[in-house]
Design a protein around this motif. Structure first.
Motif, short mmCIF file in Angstrom:
data_model
loop_
_atom_site.label_atom_id
_atom_site.label_comp_id
_atom_site.label_asym_id
_atom_site.label_seq_id
_atom_site.Cartn_x
_atom_site.Cartn_y
_atom_site.Cartn_z
N ILE A 72 0.87 -1.52 -0.21
CA ILE A 72 -0.41 -0.22 0.28
C ILE A 72 0.88 1.21 -0.16
O ILE A 72 0.77 1.97 -1.07
CB ILE A 72 -1.16 -0.01 1.42
N THR A 76 0.51 4.78 -2.65
CA THR A 76 0.26 5.86 -2.04
C THR A 76 0.93 6.68 -2.26
O THR A 76 0.79 7.83 -2.81
CB THR A 76 0.54 5.98 -0.37
N PHE A 83 -4.29 7.12 2.51
CA PHE A 83 -4.56 5.83 2.26
C PHE A 83 -6.16 5.45 3.30
O PHE A 83 -6.89 4.17 2.85
CB PHE A 83 -3.57 4.49 2.15
N TYR A 84 -5.78 6.35 4.73
CA TYR A 84 -6.96 6.85 4.91
C TYR A 84 -7.61 7.64 5.13
O TYR A 84 -6.70 8.18 5.88
CB TYR A 84 -7.17 5.51 6.54
N THR A 201 -6.54 5.32 -3.59
CA THR A 201 -6.31 4.23 -2.72
C THR A 201 -7.04 3.74 -1.95
O THR A 201 -6.28 2.36 -1.12
CB THR A 201 -5.21 4.66 -2.49
N GLU A 202 -7.85 4.11 -0.71
CA GLU A 202 -8.29 4.74 0.15
C GLU A 202 -9.17 3.46 0.04
O GLU A 202 -9.06 2.11 0.42
CB GLU A 202 -9.18 5.68 0.88
N PHE A 205 -7.45 -0.15 0.18
CA PHE A 205 -7.25 -0.06 1.58
C PHE A 205 -7.90 -0.80 2.20
O PHE A 205 -7.20 -2.18 2.71
CB PHE A 205 -6.63 1.16 1.73
#
Length: 331
Positions: A72, A76, A83-84, A201-202, A205
């Motif tokens: 990840i 990112t 990612f969050y 990306t999230e 994840f």
């Protein structure tokens, strides 16, 4: 998935995408190469799963999520996205759950099908997306979509050879189920898109997290077998090749029209068939080729829908996410 009152011409739509004046030839070439690299990466992930075949499917799903998380940070860095963020946790969790179930079903399907057949059945996501969209996204199913849906349905029956009970097996049902849960994941993505959520990306994840959850859950019914020796390399390949495919897809969409990318991603079927033939002596039957052609043709019919009044637009702008484009995100 597009809105109502659809007008399309598949050949003209594809030519329009290729001849876009907004992109240079070198950029188009890079986009095409990136797309083919993404398709090859997805096939490589499936190859790693086949090499781990003595390992239960739940355990493979677990290691897919575990090694996916380790990669990840690379995604990112490449995307420049966090990612969050803590936003839309319920919907992102739902997407992660549906996608992880689809992944588990896919791993189960390749236990009893050739890589080519398993990949052909995974293309049913576009079919189920059209069926589910009117229910959950309040889109009216246009009559122009009916030929494509019928072609996909017929192709599915041909691939599984519904008339031959010795060929139609439980693994084919898992392959079809994987397509259904992939479509369910796309529905959630469409809801998120309507809320303005754009972090790919999230999404990836959350998918890794729920791959761990689904994998651990299914492992309760399986005999755990820790990878040994070179098996650790194949297990890591599950995550590496999936995330490398994601990066290649990102580059592809940056350099070439999304319609071209979506067409070229059907090369996944060819790569899977070649991998199965070269490494495991798998041979697709004439029914697999015929059914696969019908499924691909039907999916392309759904792909090329375009709202009236936008015939001059060469860049495939849509209000909702196209399931063929989401294909590059994950299952």
């Amino acid at each position: 998935m597009y809105l109502t009152k659809i007008a399309y011409n598949s050949l003209a739509r594809f030519k329009m995408a290729v001849k876009s004046q907004k992109r240079k030839r070198s950029s188009i070439a890079l986009g095409i190469i990136s797309t083919l690299a993404a398709a090859l990466s997805f096939a490589s992930m499936s190859g790693c799963a086949r090499l781990l075949e003595p390992m239960p499917s739940g355990e493979m799903t677990f290691f897919r999520g575990l090694f996916g998380i380790l990669f990840i940070p690379v995604l990112t860095w490449q995307s420049g996205e966090k990612f969050y963020t803590g936003k839309h946790r319920f919907m992102l969790s739902l997407r992660g759950l549906f996608g992880s179930i689809a992944l588990f079903f896919y791993f189960v399907s390749i236990e009893g099908l050739t890589l080519g057949d398993a990949q052909i059945l995974s293309q049913l996501a576009a079919f189920f997306m059209c069926i589910l969209s009117p229910v959950f996204l309040h889109d009216k199913l246009p009559k122009e979509a009916i030929p494509g849906l019928l072609a996909i349905a017929l192709g599915t029956l041909v691939v599984v050879q519904i008339w031959n009970f010795s060929s139609f097996n439980l693994y084919a049902l898992y392959g079809i189920g994987g397509g259904f849960f992939s479509a369910a994941a796309y529905i959630v993505i469409s809801h998120l898109a309507e809320k303005g959520f754009k972090s790919n990306t999230e999404i990836v994840f959350y998918f890794q997290i729920f791959s761990l959850v689904v994998g651990i859950t299914m492992m309760q019914e399986e005999t755990f077998a820790l990878p040994a020796g070179v098996e650790w390399l194949w297990a890591a390949g599950l995550g590496f090749f999936a995330l490398s495919a994601q990066m290649f897809m990102t580059w592809a969409f940056q350099h070439v029209n999304s319609v071209v990318v979506s067409f070229l991603m059907y090369s996944e079927i060819l790569f899977h068939a070649l991998f199965g033939w070269f490494f495991w002596d798998e041979v697709l039957t004439v029914w697999s080729w015929l059914g696969g052609a019908l499924i691909v043709a039907g999916s392309i019919m759904l792909l090329v829908f375009k709202p009236k009044g936008n015939t001059s637009d060469t860049h495939h702008h849509v209000r909702r996410i196209n399931p063929s484009k989401e294909k590059g995100t994950e299952l």
